[in-house]
Design a protein around this motif. Structure first.
Motif, PDB file in Angstrom:
ATOM      1  N   ASN B  74       0.957  -1.118   0.030  1.00  0.00           N
ATOM      2  CA  ASN B  74      -0.008   0.035  -0.010  1.00  0.00           C
ATOM      3  C   ASN B  74       0.963   1.213   0.002  1.00  0.00           C
ATOM      4  N   GLU B  75       1.995   1.227   0.851  1.00  0.00           N
ATOM      5  CA  GLU B  75       2.832   2.309   0.677  1.00  0.00           C
ATOM      6  C   GLU B  75       3.332   2.742  -0.643  1.00  0.00           C
ATOM      7  N   ASP B  78       0.613   3.867  -2.908  1.00  0.00           N
ATOM      8  CA  ASP B  78       0.606   5.570  -2.578  1.00  0.00           C
ATOM      9  C   ASP B  78       1.677   6.185  -3.247  1.00  0.00           C
ATOM     10  N   GLN B  79       2.890   5.839  -2.984  1.00  0.00           N
ATOM     11  CA  GLN B  79       4.117   6.686  -3.612  1.00  0.00           C
ATOM     12  C   GLN B  79       3.961   6.734  -5.200  1.00  0.00           C
ATOM     13  N   GLN B  81       1.688   6.301  -7.143  1.00  0.00           N
ATOM     14  CA  GLN B  81       0.491   7.319  -7.612  1.00  0.00           C
ATOM     15  C   GLN B  81       0.755   8.853  -7.428  1.00  0.00           C
ATOM     16  N   GLU B  82       1.433   8.949  -6.277  1.00  0.00           N
ATOM     17  CA  GLU B  82       1.763  10.404  -6.037  1.00  0.00           C
ATOM     18  C   GLU B  82       2.721  10.777  -7.079  1.00  0.00           C
TER      19      GLU B  82
END
Lengths: 331, 345
Positions: B74-75, B78-79, B81-82
């Motif tokens: 998940n981390e 997110d990274q 995507q960011e």
């Protein structure tokens, strides 16, 4: 020009309704705007084009009606009695501005009793939107609205030196007019002066000092011809327009001045009493010559595209008050 | 296939780090929205994207360490995507042009350009030119700044005439040109008739159209500038009957075949006799213009022999004709230039 239906009927008896008359007048050049009831009378609003100053009086409109309906026109024939000392022995008129005033007539009515006009006179004036003032002033207004000649009544006692001088104003001269506002006069205008200073702005408005009041005993009646352009520029400069200036601007009948004066004096005698001094002061500087117009009958068809029988032409011209000098080839 | 050895959470994390590094580099390296999109499909594509593959490997992680590995996943997600969103901002303008907007649908109908329209006065003028053209009248034009000869003198309007009052005309300030004669904005299009007659011999059959200027205060029926159409016909044997015929044909064409007209006497300095023309509309006679037979003095001013030639002239207010046609009740609407008003015509 607002005319009274009852007033018109004093001069002409037309076999037609008011609506028919309005329609015929419209189709002969006096466009009918509207008619408004005034008690038992009607105020009829007609457009008078600038070339027809003869229609700025009821007689002029009645003359058109008489020709349109082929009926006689009844023109009043004033015949007031005169009495006492001749006018020329007690008053004098001189015209210095000969171009601006080519005719000035004066008559004197002594011993008038100034007061309200009779009802018939007030009613006719009110019908055409003029407020009655007093019997003398109402008579001058009546005759102006009858024949188109503006008139003015002076309180004779207020004319200093018992004289009238028609001239241009001197620099710096002022006059308080009967509207009680002060007007600064200038050379190029035309004023009526007495022995000392202006008492009226010629053809535009009279002065307050010499106006007819209830204490007036003797009245001097002015009937004159003033130069149209001068009256117009004066009225414009002073922002002072009146029924009088409106008519002088468009041209008043030079020949009719004396009739109007006589007629006015007759009415004053009837409504305010008094005695008309014998004689008239009638000063003329330029006598206009009659215009002779050659009317070529063949031009009718060439210009209008229709034929008009010669007897219709003749009857129309004569009915309008013209005279035919000679006729050629009209058999 | 990948079932050879179970993954530890740490091993899975390294796998994710590798992917993340590659993705960040690819996103940063993209030089266009297209390249960025290609990188996005490569790493984040829903079917065969690399991230999808790594996500599937979560199943191979030893059971005890799955929660930790999931957290790593998940981390990383997110990274990535960011990073993608950051990279995307660089190409926002390009995306806005729609070429790469994922929501752009080229099959939708386009947004139409708003089309301009001819002003109702222009439309009226074109129709009048068309009607009069069919009657054989040719359009003529003249200057809007005129001299007194063409605006007054040649039209039989003497210096003493009220129409020449400086307060009733727009005279031009000609300071420093004292020798020049006064100039004014024309108060009528009859000036064009004089100009045409000065330059041509009969027969003449013209209409002049254009703006005229009078210092009237603007109200529902007056405006200090308005448009006139004037007709002039000169030839041998032209009569008032011809004038009436032309006015009748004009009214029939513009207002409809059943409109009665009439002419009645009036006065203008440049015509003799003069008439006003009315048409019957909504139960009453409505004035639609002035007309008449050209005054012999006007012919004399332009060197025509009034014994040989005759002619008629008429003048109509274009605003009035336009307003009647469209039931406009205030002339000022025509010149306010409000698109909400003008688009209705």
């Amino acid at each position: 020009m607002i005319v009274s239906w009852n007033w018109l009927k004093k001069y002409v008896a037309v076999p037609a309704t008011r609506e028919e008359v309005e329609q015929r007048l419209t189709m002969s050049g006096l466009n009918h705007e509207k008619s408004v009831p005034q008690g038992s009378d009607w105020a009829i609003d007609l457009d008078v084009t600038s070339n027809r100053p003869d229609c700025l009086g009821h007689l002029g409109i009645a003359r058109e009606m008489a020709v349109l309906f082929d009926v006689p026109l009844q023109i009043p024939q004033p015949q007031p009695a005169t009495q006492g000392q001749a006018l020329s022995e007690v008053a004098a008129v001189s015209i210095e501005a000969e171009r601006l005033c080519t005719r000035y007539t004066a008559r004197l009515v002594r011993g008038v009793k100034v007061g309200p006009s009779p009802a018939w006179l007030q009613d006719l004036l009110l019908a055409v939107g003029i407020n009655p003032v007093n019997n003398v002033v109402d008579c001058t207004n009546f005759v102006m609205l009858e024949c188109g000649q503006p008139l003015h009544a002076f309180d004779f006692a207020k004319l200093r030196g018992s004289r009238i001088v028609v001239r241009e104003p001197r620099p710096g001269e002022k006059l308080q007019a009967i509207d009680h506002r002060e007007y600064e006069l200038e050379p190029g205008m035309c004023v009526i002066a007495d022995g000392e200073g202006p008492v009226a702005i010629a053809g535009v408005m009279g002065g307050a000092d010499s106006e007819v009041t209830t204490s007036t005993r003797d009245v001097l009646i002015e009937s004159a011809w003033f130069d149209p352009l001068t009256v117009r520029t004066t009225a414009r400069k002073l922002a002072l327009h009146s029924p009088s200036s409106y008519r002088f601007e468009r041209g008043v009948d030079w020949q009719g001045a004396d009739w109007a004066s006589f007629r006015c004096c007759e009415l004053i005698l009837q409504t305010a009493g008094g005695q008309l001094a014998s004689g008239v002061i009638d000063v003329k500087t330029v006598v206009p010559q009659p215009h002779f117009i050659q009317f070529r009958l063949e031009r009718i068809a060439r210009v209008l595209g229709i034929d008009i029988p010669v007897d219709v032409v003749r009857k129309t011209l004569l009915g309008l008050g013209l005279s035919i000098e000679t006729e050629q080839g009209t058999t | 296939m990948n079932s050879v050895a179970p993954l530890t959470a740490e091993g899975y994390r390294q796998e994710l780090q590798q992917l993340l590094a590659g993705a960040l580099q690819a996103f940063a390296a993209a030089e266009s929205a297209d390249q960025l999109e290609a990188a996005r499909v490569h790493y984040l594509g829903a079917k065969n994207g690399l991230f999808k593959n790594v996500q599937k490997q979560l199943g191979q992680v030893v059971v005890a360490e799955k929660p930790l590995a999931g957290k790593h996943l998940n981390e990383a997600k997110d990274q990535i995507q960011e990073a993608f969103e950051q990279a995307r901002l660089r190409f926002t303008a390009e995306l806005r042009r729609g070429s790469l907007d994922p929501q752009f649908d080229p099959s939708l109908p386009g947004t139409g350009q708003r089309l301009g329209k001819l002003h109702p006065i222009t439309q009226t003028i074109e129709e009048l030119i068309d009607i009069m053209g069919r009657l054989g009248f040719t359009p003529a034009q003249g200057p809007e700044i005129e001299d007194e000869w063409h605006n007054f003198v040649a039209l039989n309007i003497p210096a003493s005439h009220p129409a020449r009052d400086p307060l009733d005309n727009f005279y031009l300030a000609v300071a420093g040109r004292q020798t020049a004669e006064p100039l004014l904005l024309r108060s009528q299009t009859s000036t064009v008739q004089i100009r045409v007659m000065e330059q041509t011999r009969p027969p003449v059959r013209i209409i002049s159209l254009g703006r005229v200027y009078r210092p009237d205060t603007a109200d529902p029926t007056h405006y200090p500038m308005f448009h006139q159409i004037e007709g002039l016909m000169v030839d041998r044997k032209v009569t008032l009957a011809d004038l009436k015929t032309v006015l009748k044909l004009f009214a029939t064409n513009y207002l409809g075949s059943k409109v009665p007209i009439r002419i009645r006497p009036s006065f203008f300095p440049f015509t003799e006799p003069s008439v006003e023309a009315d048409y019957f509309w909504n139960g009453r006679w409505v004035e639609f213009g002035g007309a008449g037979m050209v005054d012999p003095n006007v012919f004399a001013a332009v060197g025509y022999d009034p014994e040989e030639y005759s002619g008629f002239a008429f003048g109509l207010g274009i605003e009035r004709l336009c307003m009647i046609r469209h039931q406009i009740t205030d002339i000022r609407h025509l010149f306010t230039n409000d698109v909400r008003f003008l688009r209705q015509f």
